[in-house]
Design an enzyme around this catalytic site. Sequence first.
Site, mmCIF file in Angstrom:
data_model
loop_
_atom_site.group_PDB
_atom_site.id
_atom_site.type_symbol
_atom_site.label_atom_id
_atom_site.label_comp_id
_atom_site.label_asym_id
_atom_site.label_seq_id
_atom_site.Cartn_x
_atom_site.Cartn_y
_atom_site.Cartn_z
ATOM 1 N N ASP A 13 0.808 -1.217 0.000
ATOM 2 C CA ASP A 13 0.000 0.000 0.000
ATOM 3 C C ASP A 13 0.844 1.271 0.000
ATOM 4 O O ASP A 13 0.464 2.293 0.575
ATOM 5 C CB ASP A 13 -0.972 0.005 1.205
ATOM 6 C CG ASP A 13 -1.797 -1.267 1.248
ATOM 7 O OD1 ASP A 13 -2.197 -1.731 0.174
ATOM 8 O OD2 ASP A 13 -2.027 -1.792 2.354
ATOM 9 N N LYS A 16 1.803 1.987 -5.215
ATOM 10 C CA LYS A 16 2.301 1.394 -6.468
ATOM 11 C C LYS A 16 1.335 1.706 -7.617
ATOM 12 O O LYS A 16 1.761 1.973 -8.733
ATOM 13 C CB LYS A 16 2.451 -0.133 -6.299
ATOM 14 C CG LYS A 16 3.467 -0.506 -5.222
ATOM 15 C CD LYS A 16 3.565 -2.002 -5.016
ATOM 16 C CE LYS A 16 2.353 -2.626 -4.358
ATOM 17 N NZ LYS A 16 2.126 -2.221 -2.960
ATOM 18 N N GLY A 40 -4.673 -4.377 -3.484
ATOM 19 C CA GLY A 40 -5.683 -3.330 -3.576
ATOM 20 C C GLY A 40 -4.973 -2.040 -3.913
ATOM 21 O O GLY A 40 -4.193 -1.522 -3.115
ATOM 22 N N HIS A 41 -5.180 -1.574 -5.144
ATOM 23 C CA HIS A 41 -4.519 -0.340 -5.572
ATOM 24 C C HIS A 41 -5.577 0.723 -5.832
ATOM 25 O O HIS A 41 -6.497 0.497 -6.611
ATOM 26 C CB HIS A 41 -3.751 -0.542 -6.877
ATOM 27 C CG HIS A 41 -2.791 -1.697 -6.835
ATOM 28 N ND1 HIS A 41 -1.801 -1.794 -5.893
ATOM 29 C CD2 HIS A 41 -2.675 -2.786 -7.629
ATOM 30 C CE1 HIS A 41 -1.106 -2.907 -6.121
ATOM 31 N NE2 HIS A 41 -1.625 -3.528 -7.156
ATOM 32 N N GLN A 223 1.826 -6.411 -3.591
ATOM 33 C CA GLN A 223 2.400 -6.606 -2.244
ATOM 34 C C GLN A 223 3.713 -5.828 -2.088
ATOM 35 O O GLN A 223 3.838 -4.766 -2.661
ATOM 36 C CB GLN A 223 2.583 -8.106 -1.933
ATOM 37 C CG GLN A 223 1.275 -8.839 -1.718
ATOM 38 C CD GLN A 223 0.496 -9.083 -2.993
ATOM 39 O OE1 GLN A 223 1.019 -9.638 -3.944
ATOM 40 N NE2 GLN A 223 -0.744 -8.674 -3.028
HETATM 41 P P1 GDP Z 1 -0.739 0.246 -3.585
HETATM 42 O O1 GDP Z 1 -1.376 -1.019 -3.121
HETATM 43 O O2 GDP Z 1 0.739 0.269 -3.382
HETATM 44 O O3 GDP Z 1 -1.107 0.607 -5.002
HETATM 45 O O4 GDP Z 1 -1.302 1.410 -2.656
HETATM 46 P P2 GDP Z 1 -2.828 1.624 -2.180
HETATM 47 O O5 GDP Z 1 -3.592 2.153 -3.319
HETATM 48 O O6 GDP Z 1 -3.325 0.429 -1.463
HETATM 49 O O7 GDP Z 1 -2.621 2.733 -1.064
HETATM 50 C C1 GDP Z 1 -2.013 3.950 -1.342
HETATM 51 C C2 GDP Z 1 -3.033 5.080 -1.088
HETATM 52 O O8 GDP Z 1 -2.345 6.288 -1.026
HETATM 53 C C3 GDP Z 1 -4.070 5.234 -2.165
HETATM 54 O O9 GDP Z 1 -5.269 5.611 -1.558
HETATM 55 C C4 GDP Z 1 -3.515 6.362 -3.036
HETATM 56 O O10 GDP Z 1 -4.525 7.114 -3.694
HETATM 57 C C5 GDP Z 1 -2.846 7.202 -1.996
HETATM 58 N N1 GDP Z 1 -1.667 7.964 -2.445
HETATM 59 C C6 GDP Z 1 -0.676 7.571 -3.278
HETATM 60 N N2 GDP Z 1 0.288 8.513 -3.343
HETATM 61 C C7 GDP Z 1 -0.109 9.504 -2.513
HETATM 62 C C8 GDP Z 1 0.477 10.744 -2.104
HETATM 63 O O11 GDP Z 1 1.565 11.130 -2.525
HETATM 64 N N3 GDP Z 1 -0.250 11.502 -1.204
HETATM 65 C C9 GDP Z 1 -1.450 11.114 -0.704
HETATM 66 N N4 GDP Z 1 -2.075 11.892 0.172
HETATM 67 N N5 GDP Z 1 -2.012 9.940 -1.054
HETATM 68 C C10 GDP Z 1 -1.353 9.156 -1.942
HETATM 69 P P1 IMO Z 2 -0.925 -4.287 -2.213
HETATM 70 O O1 IMO Z 2 -0.556 -4.799 -3.582
HETATM 71 C C1 IMO Z 2 -0.928 -4.854 2.092
HETATM 72 C C2 IMO Z 2 -0.837 -8.990 3.542
HETATM 73 C C3 IMO Z 2 -2.055 -9.473 4.312
HETATM 74 C C4 IMO Z 2 -1.402 -10.459 5.257
HETATM 75 C C5 IMO Z 2 -0.324 -11.096 4.379
HETATM 76 C C6 IMO Z 2 -0.728 -12.426 3.749
HETATM 77 O O2 IMO Z 2 -2.195 -3.526 -2.182
HETATM 78 O O3 IMO Z 2 0.225 -3.577 -1.579
HETATM 79 P P2 IMO Z 2 -2.345 -13.084 1.733
HETATM 80 O O4 IMO Z 2 -3.825 -12.893 1.579
HETATM 81 O O5 IMO Z 2 -1.531 -12.470 0.659
HETATM 82 O O6 IMO Z 2 -1.970 -14.521 1.992
HETATM 83 O O7 IMO Z 2 -1.998 -12.300 3.115
HETATM 84 O O8 IMO Z 2 -0.031 -10.150 3.365
HETATM 85 N N1 IMO Z 2 -1.109 -8.437 2.194
HETATM 86 C C7 IMO Z 2 -1.091 -7.128 1.910
HETATM 87 N N2 IMO Z 2 -0.917 -6.055 2.707
HETATM 88 N N3 IMO Z 2 -1.068 -4.680 0.765
HETATM 89 C C8 IMO Z 2 -1.222 -5.755 -0.045
HETATM 90 O O9 IMO Z 2 -1.243 -5.641 -1.397
HETATM 91 C C9 IMO Z 2 -1.278 -7.051 0.517
HETATM 92 N N4 IMO Z 2 -1.425 -8.293 0.007
HETATM 93 C C10 IMO Z 2 -1.309 -9.134 1.055
HETATM 94 O O10 IMO Z 2 -2.670 -8.408 4.989
HETATM 95 O O11 IMO Z 2 -0.757 -9.787 6.296
HETATM 96 MG MG MG Z 3 -2.787 -1.659 -1.703
#
Ligand code: GDP
Ligand code: IMO
Ligand code: MG
Length: 429
Positions: A13, A16, A40-41, A223
């Site tokens: 998270d 990416k 989850g992106h 991840q």
């Molecule tokens: P990912 O799984 O690595 O793609 O990241 P997630 O989408 O799960 O979580 C990142 C969150 O941060 C999302 O809600 C993005 O919209 C938000 N985000 C990404 N870059 C920035 C930033 O520079 N500033 C802020 N405030 N939010 C950001």
């Molecule tokens: P993104 O791509 C954050 C974590 C789960 C758990 C562990 C194992 O959005 O960064 P799994 O279901 O993969 O066997 O769970 O990994 N986990 C993540 N945490 N972001 C993710 O994906 C994750 N994908 C798995 O919370 O701790």
């Molecule tokens: Mg994510």
Amino acid sequence: MPAVVIVGAQWGDEGKGKATDLLGGRVDYVVKPNGGNNAGHTVVVGGEKYELKLLPAGILSPNAIPMIGNGCVVNLEALFEEIDALEARGADTSRLRISANAHLVAPYHQVLDKVTERFLGKRAIGTTGRGIGPAYMDKVARLGIRVQDVFDESILRQKVEGSLAQKNELLVKVYNRRAIGVDETVQYFLDFAERLRPFVIDTTLELNRALDDGKVVLMEGGQATYLDVDHGTYPFVTSSNPTAGGASVGSGIGPSRITRVVGIIKAYTTRVGAGPFPTELFDEMGDYLQKKGGEFGVNTGRPRRCGWYDAVLARHASRINGFTDYFVTKLDVLTGIEKIPVCVAYDVDGVRHDEMPMTLTDFHHAKPIFEYFDGWTEDISDAKTLDELPTNARDYVLALEKMSGTRFSAIGVGPDRDQTIVLHDLIDD
Ligand code: GDP
Ligand code: IMO
Ligand code: MG
């Protein structure tokens, strides 16, 4: 032939999806090399918010061909749900291509994920419950069902029989659950076959030919480094290799063809699920970061644990991934904090560790040694260059860069694609 890998440098998270989206307009292919619908992106484009789980964020880049690579595990039900939801919002998903060698997540994998977690009790991993671990277990045990098997009913049946023979013993005798039928499982897969067919190709051939032709390929890892089954905080990890080496295996693009490895890292740290986290905050500052950063999982809705930036993790991630660049996200979330702590080393039972301790036991005992940086109060969400940042924000970023082992090439100051300070181009510079 630029081939760029995006890797999460912490526990996921990091943003990416945003990084992919930022580059999306300039790349020809975006391939997801690992994971499944445990990711989850969130991508925000012109104020519109999209949440992607199984599909790479590149599906939103109209000129890129999105791909699900051989290293992924695919839940077909989740796949078509996600496709339908995007189509309903006007996105075109017809360009998607899926590797014939990717593995499938079967309904019994999801059952096993949930019962195993329950069985583990206090030692539970806190998985997303999507069946990811059991699907990868079957892959390595050579009991997996692959995408291509859906097109050969007799092979599919044999494989489902083989896999269920073992699983039903486990489900009935160990977990006290009902046995799962072969027919219903085979039918479950066959029901998707016709819809799936046009998407399935040899993705490795297409990607390598694209590189031969000078096209740009982005590998969008799911991840993150510390969730990697080899390099992460095992056993509190996922079951794939989300590090840079895994991107090569999971897409069939050889290491010698990879030109850039970009680590995505938050200006603080978060984690979902169980496992050690040295800089974790248990006070109101943790709640503050959670609220201000919107740190709630896209996939499961779970609140993310929050803590300060950890330069020891950043340095270690730089090394094992061979990062060429760091993209630091969410600097804006730190605006308004008076003094910002940064973990520079650990104290493990009275001994200072400047690098990751060798054992997870020591990592469990690691207490952060902090350096403190003066905060800033000015709104930075419109900054386009380093010079437009308040002095303290700039000093914070430059100090982090010095301790993190890789140059900082981009800095996120808000969720939108445009809210990014670019210091070095992530494809060409
Ligand atoms: P990912 O799984 O690595 O793609 O990241 P997630 O989408 O799960 O979580 C990142 C969150 O941060 C999302 O809600 C993005 O919209 C938000 N985000 C990404 N870059 C920035 C930033 O520079 N500033 C802020 N405030 N939010 C950001
Ligand atoms: P993104 O791509 C954050 C974590 C789960 C758990 C562990 C194992 O959005 O960064 P799994 O279901 O993969 O066997 O769970 O990994 N986990 C993540 N945490 N972001 C993710 O994906 C994750 N994908 C798995 O919370 O701790
Ligand atoms: Mg994510």
